[in-house]
Motif scaffolding. Structure first.
Motif, PDB file in Angstrom:
ATOM      1  N   ILE A 217       0.950  -1.119   0.172  1.00  0.00           N
ATOM      2  CA  ILE A 217       0.014  -0.098  -0.041  1.00  0.00           C
ATOM      3  C   ILE A 217       0.778   1.464   0.022  1.00  0.00           C
ATOM      4  O   ILE A 217       1.680   1.512   0.818  1.00  0.00           O
ATOM      5  CB  ILE A 217      -0.864  -0.074   1.348  1.00  0.00           C
ATOM      6  N   LEU A 218       0.636   2.070  -0.979  1.00  0.00           N
ATOM      7  CA  LEU A 218       1.466   3.352  -1.231  1.00  0.00           C
ATOM      8  C   LEU A 218       0.449   4.461  -1.404  1.00  0.00           C
ATOM      9  O   LEU A 218      -0.678   4.393  -1.688  1.00  0.00           O
ATOM     10  CB  LEU A 218       2.684   3.183  -2.354  1.00  0.00           C
ATOM     11  N   ASP A 219       1.038   5.658  -1.171  1.00  0.00           N
ATOM     12  CA  ASP A 219       0.399   6.937  -1.632  1.00  0.00           C
ATOM     13  C   ASP A 219       0.059   7.068  -2.752  1.00  0.00           C
ATOM     14  O   ASP A 219       1.162   6.799  -3.984  1.00  0.00           O
ATOM     15  CB  ASP A 219       0.892   8.067  -0.870  1.00  0.00           C
ATOM     16  N   PHE A 220      -1.249   7.257  -3.301  1.00  0.00           N
ATOM     17  CA  PHE A 220      -1.602   7.601  -4.816  1.00  0.00           C
ATOM     18  C   PHE A 220      -2.596   8.711  -4.726  1.00  0.00           C
ATOM     19  O   PHE A 220      -3.715   8.375  -4.394  1.00  0.00           O
ATOM     20  CB  PHE A 220      -1.866   6.452  -5.590  1.00  0.00           C
ATOM     21  N   ILE A 221      -2.477   9.938  -5.461  1.00  0.00           N
ATOM     22  CA  ILE A 221      -3.158  11.133  -5.399  1.00  0.00           C
ATOM     23  C   ILE A 221      -3.791  11.311  -4.079  1.00  0.00           C
ATOM     24  O   ILE A 221      -4.836  11.658  -3.814  1.00  0.00           O
ATOM     25  CB  ILE A 221      -4.396  10.882  -6.298  1.00  0.00           C
ATOM     26  N   GLY A 222      -2.904  11.191  -2.846  1.00  0.00           N
ATOM     27  CA  GLY A 222      -3.127  11.589  -1.497  1.00  0.00           C
ATOM     28  C   GLY A 222      -3.714  10.357  -0.691  1.00  0.00           C
ATOM     29  O   GLY A 222      -4.435  10.642   0.271  1.00  0.00           O
ATOM     30  N   LYS A 223      -4.082   9.068  -1.280  1.00  0.00           N
ATOM     31  CA  LYS A 223      -5.010   8.097  -0.903  1.00  0.00           C
ATOM     32  C   LYS A 223      -4.120   6.828  -0.765  1.00  0.00           C
ATOM     33  O   LYS A 223      -3.490   6.536  -1.756  1.00  0.00           O
ATOM     34  CB  LYS A 223      -6.414   8.022  -1.410  1.00  0.00           C
ATOM     35  N   PRO A 224      -4.142   6.070   0.346  1.00  0.00           N
ATOM     36  CA  PRO A 224      -3.641   4.703   0.276  1.00  0.00           C
ATOM     37  C   PRO A 224      -4.345   3.847  -0.923  1.00  0.00           C
ATOM     38  O   PRO A 224      -5.422   3.682  -0.914  1.00  0.00           O
ATOM     39  CB  PRO A 224      -3.776   4.140   1.456  1.00  0.00           C
ATOM     40  N   ALA A 225      -3.358   3.179  -1.702  1.00  0.00           N
ATOM     41  CA  ALA A 225      -3.653   2.382  -2.736  1.00  0.00           C
ATOM     42  C   ALA A 225      -2.743   1.270  -2.706  1.00  0.00           C
ATOM     43  O   ALA A 225      -1.254   1.455  -2.928  1.00  0.00           O
ATOM     44  CB  ALA A 225      -3.905   3.219  -3.904  1.00  0.00           C
TER      45      ALA A 225
END
Length: 303
Positions: A217-225
């Motif tokens: 889980i990494l940050d993508f557009i400010g959300k965890p994804a």
């Protein structure tokens, strides 16, 4: 690749399911043939409008795009989110028929001069035989950049996800092959060919912006994804350049700006993949209507 989803047991291919796939493919082929009979700009406008107003809403894509936009930017006015979703669907339709325009699209992309610091790095790797992984997302039209590079003599392959509809998949794969370079299906056999091509100093495209079960889980557009780190792992394993690149649709709806960013420095898979996420996030923030908001990118129920 270590972070690819586990293979699910295939459902029996029943007569009813086969019939649905066959009929839906007939509809798709009918749309493609009708569109290809039109002049190029009219063709793009026709399929863009068809997907925007009819096909995507019927498939639930507009609702999914709006849900994703609300998840990422809940503070954004609804009217703006609706505008982004509308333009996203139009771009989706245009991209689809561009990729089936096997003669017109590559000719047009041959006129698009690639730019950015990654271009010099790609040229140097081409001279030295160093492998290159070109990484992008479902943004603008990712095939536009590949077609521009192929027109300049670069043999660029890729890894693709097979469609559930086998009738559609058969001609879909041919469109990928038409732009130059070998393409490999996800799975053990396809990945083996992909890696073999890379080890031989090849240049390959990977799209990394879809949900992958069990991925970090990494940050993508400010959300965890959950985000696949396989591109970074391959770059480290085979000493390959990892270059983010984009085919950015211009305001006329037809032409593209092809950008190759500087290679991501080698460090560790998580750090490198977060750099890729940050790169794509920057592009989406500038022109959010160009990203494919229709994917199930975030799974809030999955921890």
């Amino acid at each position: 690749m270590s972070d690819q989803p586990k293979q699910k047991k295939k459902r029996p291919y029943s007569f009813g399911r086969r019939a649905r796939h066959y009929l839906s493919n007939l509809l798709i082929v009918g749309i493609i043939r009708t569109a290809l009979a039109l002049p190029y700009k009219t063709r793009l406008s026709f399929v863009g409008s068809l997907v925007q107003h009819i096909l995507a809403p019927l498939a639930g894509y507009r609702r999914r795009a709006l849900n994703n936009l609300e998840h990422v930017w809940p503070e954004m006015p609804l009217a703006r989110r609706e505008e982004i979703a509308t333009r996203c669907l139009n771009n989706l339709g245009r991209s689809f028929i561009e990729n089936y325009s096997a003669d017109d699209f590559p000719k047009r992309m041959a006129e698009a001069e690639p730019r950015g610091p990654g271009m010099a790095a790609l040229e140097e790797a081409n001279h030295t035989g160093q492998p290159v992984i070109l990484v992008t997302g479902h943004y603008g039209n990712y095939e536009a950049a590949r077609a521009s590079l192929v027109a300049r003599g670069y043999d660029i392959g890729g890894l693709y996800r097979e469609m559930k509809n086998p009738y559609f998949n058969a001609h879909y794969v041919k469109t990928l092959e038409a732009f130059g370079g070998p393409v490999f299906p996800q799975g053990r056999r396809g990945t083996a060919g992909f890696v073999r091509h890379l080890k031989q100093g090849g240049r390959l495209v990977l799209l990394f912006d879809q949900h992958v079960i069990h991925a970090p889980i990494l940050d993508f557009i400010g959300k965890p994804a959950r985000t696949a780190v396989s591109a970074a792992e391959l770059a480290l394993r085979y000493d390959a350049l990892l270059i983010p690149f984009y085919g950015i649709r211009q305001d006329d709806g037809v032409s593209f700006d092809v950008v190759l960013e500087a290679p991501v420095p080698h460090s560790d898979p998580m750090t490198m993949t977060q750099a890729l996420n940050d790169s794509l996030t920057a592009q989406i923030t500038k022109t959010p209507e160009q990203w494919f908001w229709v994917h199930r990118r975030w799974r809030p129920h999955e921890k």
